[in-house]
Design an enzyme around this catalytic site. Structure first.
Site, PDB file in Angstrom:
ATOM      1  N   HIS A 229       0.815  -1.222   0.000  1.00 34.63           N
ATOM      2  CA  HIS A 229       0.000   0.000   0.000  1.00 34.63           C
ATOM      3  C   HIS A 229       0.849   1.274   0.000  1.00 34.63           C
ATOM      4  O   HIS A 229       0.939   1.958  -1.008  1.00 34.63           O
ATOM      5  CB  HIS A 229      -0.950  -0.025   1.197  1.00 34.63           C
ATOM      6  CG  HIS A 229      -1.880   1.129   1.276  1.00 34.63           C
ATOM      7  ND1 HIS A 229      -3.034   1.201   0.536  1.00 34.63           N
ATOM      8  CD2 HIS A 229      -1.824   2.278   1.981  1.00 34.63           C
ATOM      9  CE1 HIS A 229      -3.659   2.337   0.794  1.00 34.63           C
ATOM     10  NE2 HIS A 229      -2.936   3.015   1.671  1.00 34.63           N
ATOM     11  N   GLU A 269      -4.351  -4.567   9.247  1.00 36.07           N
ATOM     12  CA  GLU A 269      -4.563  -3.688   8.098  1.00 36.07           C
ATOM     13  C   GLU A 269      -3.679  -2.444   8.122  1.00 36.07           C
ATOM     14  O   GLU A 269      -4.151  -1.323   8.294  1.00 36.07           O
ATOM     15  CB  GLU A 269      -6.043  -3.306   7.989  1.00 36.07           C
ATOM     16  CG  GLU A 269      -6.957  -4.507   7.771  1.00 36.07           C
ATOM     17  CD  GLU A 269      -8.399  -4.124   7.515  1.00 36.07           C
ATOM     18  OE1 GLU A 269      -8.732  -2.926   7.613  1.00 36.07           O
ATOM     19  OE2 GLU A 269      -9.190  -5.019   7.185  1.00 36.07           O
ATOM     20  N   HIS A 271      -1.733   0.676   6.815  1.00 36.97           N
ATOM     21  CA  HIS A 271      -1.884   1.596   5.683  1.00 36.97           C
ATOM     22  C   HIS A 271      -0.663   2.517   5.589  1.00 36.97           C
ATOM     23  O   HIS A 271       0.345   2.145   5.018  1.00 36.97           O
ATOM     24  CB  HIS A 271      -3.186   2.383   5.816  1.00 36.97           C
ATOM     25  CG  HIS A 271      -4.398   1.596   5.475  1.00 36.97           C
ATOM     26  ND1 HIS A 271      -4.894   1.514   4.198  1.00 36.97           N
ATOM     27  CD2 HIS A 271      -5.220   0.837   6.234  1.00 36.97           C
ATOM     28  CE1 HIS A 271      -5.967   0.745   4.173  1.00 36.97           C
ATOM     29  NE2 HIS A 271      -6.186   0.318   5.406  1.00 36.97           N
TER      30      HIS A 271
END
Length: 296
Positions: A229, A269, A271
Protein backbone atom coordinates in the site's frame (compact mmCIF):
# COMPACT_ATOMS: atom_id res chain seq x y z
CA UNK A 1 13.58 -12.72 0.83
CA UNK A 2 16.86 -11.29 2.02
CA UNK A 3 18.48 -12.03 5.34
CA UNK A 4 19.74 -9.70 7.96
CA UNK A 5 17.38 -7.01 9.15
CA UNK A 6 15.79 -7.35 12.56
CA UNK A 7 12.84 -5.25 13.67
CA UNK A 8 11.42 -4.60 17.12
CA UNK A 9 7.74 -3.72 16.81
CA UNK A 10 5.41 -2.25 19.42
CA UNK A 11 1.81 -1.10 19.00
CA UNK A 12 0.22 1.99 20.60
CA UNK A 13 -3.55 2.43 20.72
CA UNK A 14 -4.71 5.77 19.30
CA UNK A 15 -8.43 5.17 18.64
CA UNK A 16 -11.26 2.72 18.75
CA UNK A 17 -11.33 -0.11 16.21
CA UNK A 18 -13.77 1.70 13.92
CA UNK A 19 -12.00 5.09 13.67
CA UNK A 20 -9.69 3.96 10.88
CA UNK A 21 -6.12 5.28 11.34
CA UNK A 22 -4.98 5.72 7.75
CA UNK A 23 -2.03 8.08 7.26
CA UNK A 24 0.77 9.09 9.62
CA UNK A 25 3.32 11.90 9.45
CA UNK A 26 6.00 13.42 11.64
CA UNK A 27 5.15 16.94 12.74
CA UNK A 28 7.46 19.91 13.30
CA UNK A 29 6.64 19.65 17.00
CA UNK A 30 8.34 16.27 17.44
CA UNK A 31 4.97 14.48 17.57
CA UNK A 32 3.26 11.99 15.29
CA UNK A 33 0.07 12.99 13.53
CA UNK A 34 -2.47 10.50 12.20
CA UNK A 35 -5.71 10.76 10.23
CA UNK A 36 -8.74 8.86 11.55
CA UNK A 37 -10.49 8.48 8.22
CA UNK A 38 -13.77 6.95 9.41
CA UNK A 39 -14.16 9.06 12.55
CA UNK A 40 -13.27 12.35 10.86
CA UNK A 41 -10.62 13.38 13.37
CA UNK A 42 -6.86 13.91 13.63
CA UNK A 43 -4.82 12.24 16.36
CA UNK A 44 -1.55 13.58 17.79
CA UNK A 45 0.80 11.37 19.77
CA UNK A 46 3.43 13.25 21.75
CA UNK A 47 6.97 11.91 22.18
CA UNK A 48 6.03 10.77 25.69
CA UNK A 49 3.05 8.82 24.33
CA UNK A 50 0.41 11.36 25.35
CA UNK A 51 -2.54 11.34 22.97
CA UNK A 52 -4.71 14.25 21.81
CA UNK A 53 -7.53 13.89 19.29
CA UNK A 54 -8.66 16.95 17.32
CA UNK A 55 -11.88 17.38 15.42
CA UNK A 56 -14.27 16.78 13.95
CA UNK A 57 -12.66 17.86 10.68
CA UNK A 58 -14.07 17.72 7.13
CA UNK A 59 -15.22 14.21 6.28
CA UNK A 60 -12.79 11.48 5.27
CA UNK A 61 -9.38 12.85 6.29
CA UNK A 62 -6.98 10.76 4.22
CA UNK A 63 -3.33 11.73 3.78
CA UNK A 64 -1.46 14.06 6.13
CA UNK A 65 1.92 15.66 5.55
CA UNK A 66 4.15 18.32 7.05
CA UNK A 67 3.76 21.62 5.24
CA UNK A 68 6.32 24.35 4.54
CA UNK A 69 4.69 26.66 7.10
CA UNK A 70 5.17 24.78 10.37
CA UNK A 71 1.73 23.14 10.20
CA UNK A 72 0.34 19.80 9.01
CA UNK A 73 -1.85 19.62 5.91
CA UNK A 74 -4.33 16.89 5.05
CA UNK A 75 -6.89 15.95 2.42
CA UNK A 76 -10.58 15.46 3.19
CA UNK A 77 -11.63 12.88 0.62
CA UNK A 78 -15.38 12.92 1.30
CA UNK A 79 -15.51 16.54 2.43
CA UNK A 80 -13.84 17.91 -0.72
CA UNK A 81 -11.45 20.10 1.24
CA UNK A 82 -7.81 20.65 2.02
CA UNK A 83 -7.20 21.37 5.69
CA UNK A 84 -4.37 22.75 7.78
CA UNK A 85 -3.79 21.92 11.44
CA UNK A 86 -1.25 23.71 13.63
CA UNK A 87 0.75 21.93 16.33
CA UNK A 88 -1.68 23.53 18.80
CA UNK A 89 -4.62 21.85 17.07
CA UNK A 90 -6.15 24.85 15.28
CA UNK A 91 -7.81 23.72 12.05
CA UNK A 92 -8.43 25.81 8.94
CA UNK A 93 -10.19 24.22 5.96
CA UNK A 94 -10.27 25.33 2.34
CA UNK A 95 -13.26 24.12 0.33
CA UNK A 96 -12.72 22.53 -3.07
CA UNK A 97 -15.23 22.04 -5.88
CA UNK A 98 -17.66 19.23 -5.19
CA UNK A 99 -16.59 15.85 -6.49
CA UNK A 100 -12.84 16.41 -6.58
CA UNK A 101 -12.09 13.68 -4.01
CA UNK A 102 -8.67 14.89 -2.81
CA UNK A 103 -6.49 11.98 -1.72
CA UNK A 104 -2.67 12.25 -1.69
CA UNK A 105 -0.84 15.44 -0.69
CA UNK A 106 2.80 16.52 -0.56
CA UNK A 107 4.81 19.69 -0.14
CA UNK A 108 6.26 20.86 -3.44
CA UNK A 109 9.54 22.60 -4.31
CA UNK A 110 7.65 25.87 -4.83
CA UNK A 111 6.44 26.36 -1.25
CA UNK A 112 2.92 25.12 -2.04
CA UNK A 113 1.08 21.85 -1.38
CA UNK A 114 0.21 19.57 -4.28
CA UNK A 115 -2.59 17.02 -4.12
CA UNK A 116 -4.36 14.45 -6.24
CA UNK A 117 -7.97 14.84 -7.35
CA UNK A 118 -8.95 11.19 -7.40
CA UNK A 119 -12.55 11.58 -8.56
CA UNK A 120 -11.92 14.54 -10.86
CA UNK A 121 -8.90 12.92 -12.50
CA UNK A 122 -6.34 15.66 -12.01
CA UNK A 123 -3.81 17.35 -9.77
CA UNK A 124 -4.40 20.34 -7.51
CA UNK A 125 -2.10 22.94 -6.00
CA UNK A 126 -2.83 25.00 -2.91
CA UNK A 127 -0.73 27.82 -1.49
CA UNK A 128 -0.35 28.20 2.26
CA UNK A 129 -2.90 31.04 2.15
CA UNK A 130 -5.48 28.85 0.41
CA UNK A 131 -5.23 29.76 -3.28
CA UNK A 132 -6.14 26.71 -5.37
CA UNK A 133 -5.13 25.79 -8.92
CA UNK A 134 -6.15 22.72 -10.92
CA UNK A 135 -4.34 20.75 -13.62
CA UNK A 136 -5.84 17.99 -15.78
CA UNK A 137 -4.25 14.57 -16.21
CA UNK A 138 -4.69 12.51 -19.39
CA UNK A 139 -6.83 9.39 -19.19
CA UNK A 140 -10.47 9.18 -18.16
CA UNK A 141 -11.02 7.39 -14.85
CA UNK A 142 -7.29 7.09 -14.13
CA UNK A 143 -7.78 7.91 -10.41
CA UNK A 144 -4.68 9.87 -9.34
CA UNK A 145 -3.88 8.46 -5.91
CA UNK A 146 -0.70 9.32 -3.96
CA UNK A 147 1.84 12.03 -4.73
CA UNK A 148 5.43 12.74 -3.69
CA UNK A 149 8.11 15.31 -4.37
CA UNK A 150 10.79 13.96 -6.69
CA UNK A 151 14.51 14.69 -6.91
CA UNK A 152 13.96 16.67 -10.12
CA UNK A 153 11.97 19.64 -8.78
CA UNK A 154 8.71 17.99 -9.88
CA UNK A 155 5.89 16.03 -8.24
CA UNK A 156 5.30 12.36 -9.06
CA UNK A 157 1.99 10.58 -8.61
CA UNK A 158 0.35 7.20 -9.09
CA UNK A 159 -2.56 6.63 -11.45
CA UNK A 160 -4.31 3.76 -9.70
CA UNK A 161 -6.73 2.87 -12.49
CA UNK A 162 -4.59 4.31 -15.29
CA UNK A 163 -1.81 1.76 -14.68
CA UNK A 164 0.73 4.55 -14.90
CA UNK A 165 2.99 6.94 -13.02
CA UNK A 166 2.62 10.65 -13.67
CA UNK A 167 4.92 13.62 -13.31
CA UNK A 168 3.87 17.25 -12.96
CA UNK A 169 6.29 20.16 -13.12
CA UNK A 170 5.72 23.32 -11.06
CA UNK A 171 4.45 25.02 -14.24
CA UNK A 172 1.72 22.38 -14.58
CA UNK A 173 3.19 20.37 -17.44
CA UNK A 174 2.22 16.70 -17.07
CA UNK A 175 3.90 13.55 -18.40
CA UNK A 176 2.45 10.05 -17.99
CA UNK A 177 4.53 6.86 -17.99
CA UNK A 178 2.55 3.64 -18.58
CA UNK A 179 3.51 0.62 -16.46
CA UNK A 180 4.54 -2.68 -18.07
CA UNK A 181 2.29 -4.94 -15.94
CA UNK A 182 -1.45 -4.69 -16.47
CA UNK A 183 -3.56 -4.34 -13.33
CA UNK A 184 -0.71 -3.22 -11.10
CA UNK A 185 -2.98 -0.49 -9.60
CA UNK A 186 -0.17 1.66 -8.15
CA UNK A 187 -0.90 3.43 -4.86
CA UNK A 188 1.98 4.62 -2.67
CA UNK A 189 4.97 6.52 -4.08
CA UNK A 190 8.13 7.94 -2.53
CA UNK A 191 11.47 9.38 -3.59
CA UNK A 192 14.24 6.86 -2.98
CA UNK A 193 17.85 7.39 -1.88
CA UNK A 194 19.00 6.44 -5.38
CA UNK A 195 17.48 9.37 -7.26
CA UNK A 196 14.49 7.35 -8.51
CA UNK A 197 10.85 7.09 -7.43
CA UNK A 198 9.53 3.90 -5.84
CA UNK A 199 5.91 2.81 -5.80
CA UNK A 200 3.64 -0.03 -4.71
CA UNK A 201 1.68 -2.22 -7.10
CA UNK A 202 -1.24 -3.19 -4.90
CA UNK A 203 -3.03 -5.09 -7.66
CA UNK A 204 -0.19 -7.42 -8.64
CA UNK A 205 1.96 -7.58 -5.50
CA UNK A 206 5.14 -5.89 -6.56
CA UNK A 207 7.28 -2.86 -5.78
CA UNK A 208 8.19 -0.65 -8.72
CA UNK A 209 11.03 1.75 -9.41
CA UNK A 210 10.87 4.52 -12.00
CA UNK A 211 13.74 6.76 -12.98
CA UNK A 212 13.16 10.42 -13.72
CA UNK A 213 13.44 9.63 -17.44
CA UNK A 214 10.64 7.05 -17.16
CA UNK A 215 12.43 3.68 -17.03
CA UNK A 216 10.45 1.20 -14.92
CA UNK A 217 11.74 -1.86 -13.04
CA UNK A 218 9.43 -4.17 -11.09
CA UNK A 219 10.27 -6.37 -8.10
CA UNK A 220 7.70 -9.06 -7.25
CA UNK A 221 6.95 -9.76 -3.59
CA UNK A 222 7.25 -13.28 -2.16
CA UNK A 223 3.46 -13.24 -1.71
CA UNK A 224 1.86 -11.62 -4.74
CA UNK A 225 -1.43 -11.26 -2.83
CA UNK A 226 0.15 -9.10 -0.09
CA UNK A 227 -1.41 -5.88 -1.47
CA UNK A 228 1.42 -3.42 -0.79
CA UNK A 229 0.00 0.00 0.00
CA UNK A 230 2.24 2.85 1.25
CA UNK A 231 6.00 3.29 0.86
CA UNK A 232 8.66 5.55 2.36
CA UNK A 233 12.43 5.98 2.27
CA UNK A 234 13.64 4.82 5.66
CA UNK A 235 16.50 3.53 7.78
CA UNK A 236 19.49 1.87 6.17
CA UNK A 237 19.10 3.62 2.83
CA UNK A 238 16.21 1.30 1.92
CA UNK A 239 12.52 1.67 1.10
CA UNK A 240 9.91 0.42 3.56
CA UNK A 241 6.32 -0.43 2.69
CA UNK A 242 3.11 -1.76 4.21
CA UNK A 243 1.46 -5.01 3.17
CA UNK A 244 -2.21 -4.43 3.81
CA UNK A 245 -3.48 -7.97 3.20
CA UNK A 246 -0.77 -9.88 5.10
CA UNK A 247 -0.17 -7.46 8.03
CA UNK A 248 3.57 -7.21 7.31
CA UNK A 249 6.08 -4.42 6.91
CA UNK A 250 8.38 -4.93 3.94
CA UNK A 251 11.83 -3.61 3.17
CA UNK A 252 13.43 -3.33 -0.26
CA UNK A 253 16.99 -2.24 -0.94
CA UNK A 254 17.81 -0.09 -3.99
CA UNK A 255 19.13 -3.22 -5.72
CA UNK A 256 15.83 -5.05 -5.18
CA UNK A 257 16.51 -7.31 -2.17
CA UNK A 258 13.33 -7.80 -0.13
CA UNK A 259 12.64 -8.90 3.42
CA UNK A 260 9.46 -8.74 5.49
CA UNK A 261 8.46 -8.43 9.14
CA UNK A 262 5.10 -9.57 10.55
CA UNK A 263 3.21 -7.08 12.69
CA UNK A 264 2.17 -8.29 16.16
CA UNK A 265 -1.57 -8.31 15.46
CA UNK A 266 -2.76 -10.44 12.53
CA UNK A 267 -5.30 -8.69 10.33
CA UNK A 268 -4.32 -5.22 11.61
CA UNK A 269 -4.56 -3.69 8.10
CA UNK A 270 -1.48 -1.46 7.90
CA UNK A 271 -1.88 1.60 5.68
CA UNK A 272 0.33 4.70 6.00
CA UNK A 273 4.01 4.59 6.94
CA UNK A 274 6.43 7.37 7.91
CA UNK A 275 9.77 7.95 9.55
CA UNK A 276 9.15 9.44 12.98
CA UNK A 277 11.13 12.15 14.78
CA UNK A 278 12.82 9.33 16.73
CA UNK A 279 14.22 7.75 13.56
CA UNK A 280 11.93 4.72 13.81
CA UNK A 281 9.26 3.75 11.30
CA UNK A 282 5.66 4.37 12.30
CA UNK A 283 2.72 2.60 10.70
CA UNK A 284 -1.01 3.44 10.84
CA UNK A 285 -3.07 0.33 11.60
CA UNK A 286 -6.74 0.46 10.71
CA UNK A 287 -7.61 -1.51 13.86
CA UNK A 288 -6.98 1.67 15.87
CA UNK A 289 -3.23 1.80 16.58
CA UNK A 290 0.15 3.04 15.50
CA UNK A 291 3.00 0.54 15.27
CA UNK A 292 6.58 1.60 15.99
CA UNK A 293 9.15 -0.37 13.99
CA UNK A 294 12.74 -0.04 15.24
CA UNK A 295 15.27 -1.59 12.90
CA UNK A 296 18.56 -3.11 13.99
Amino acid sequence: MSEGSHATIKEFRVSGPDAGPYSVAAGPDGALWCTLVHEGRIARMAPDGGLTVHGPVPAGPMIITAGPDGALWFTAFHGDAISRITPAGEVTSFALPEGWGPCGIAAGPDGALWFTRMHAGGIGRITVDGQVSAFPVPGEGAMPSMIAAGPDEALWFTLNQGNAIGRIAPDGQVAVHPLPTEGSAPVGIAAGPDGALWFTGIGTGHIGRITTDGKVTEFPLPDRSARPHAIVAGPGGDLWFTEWATAHIGRISPDGRIDEHPLPTPGCEPHGIAVGPDGALWVALEIGALARVAVA
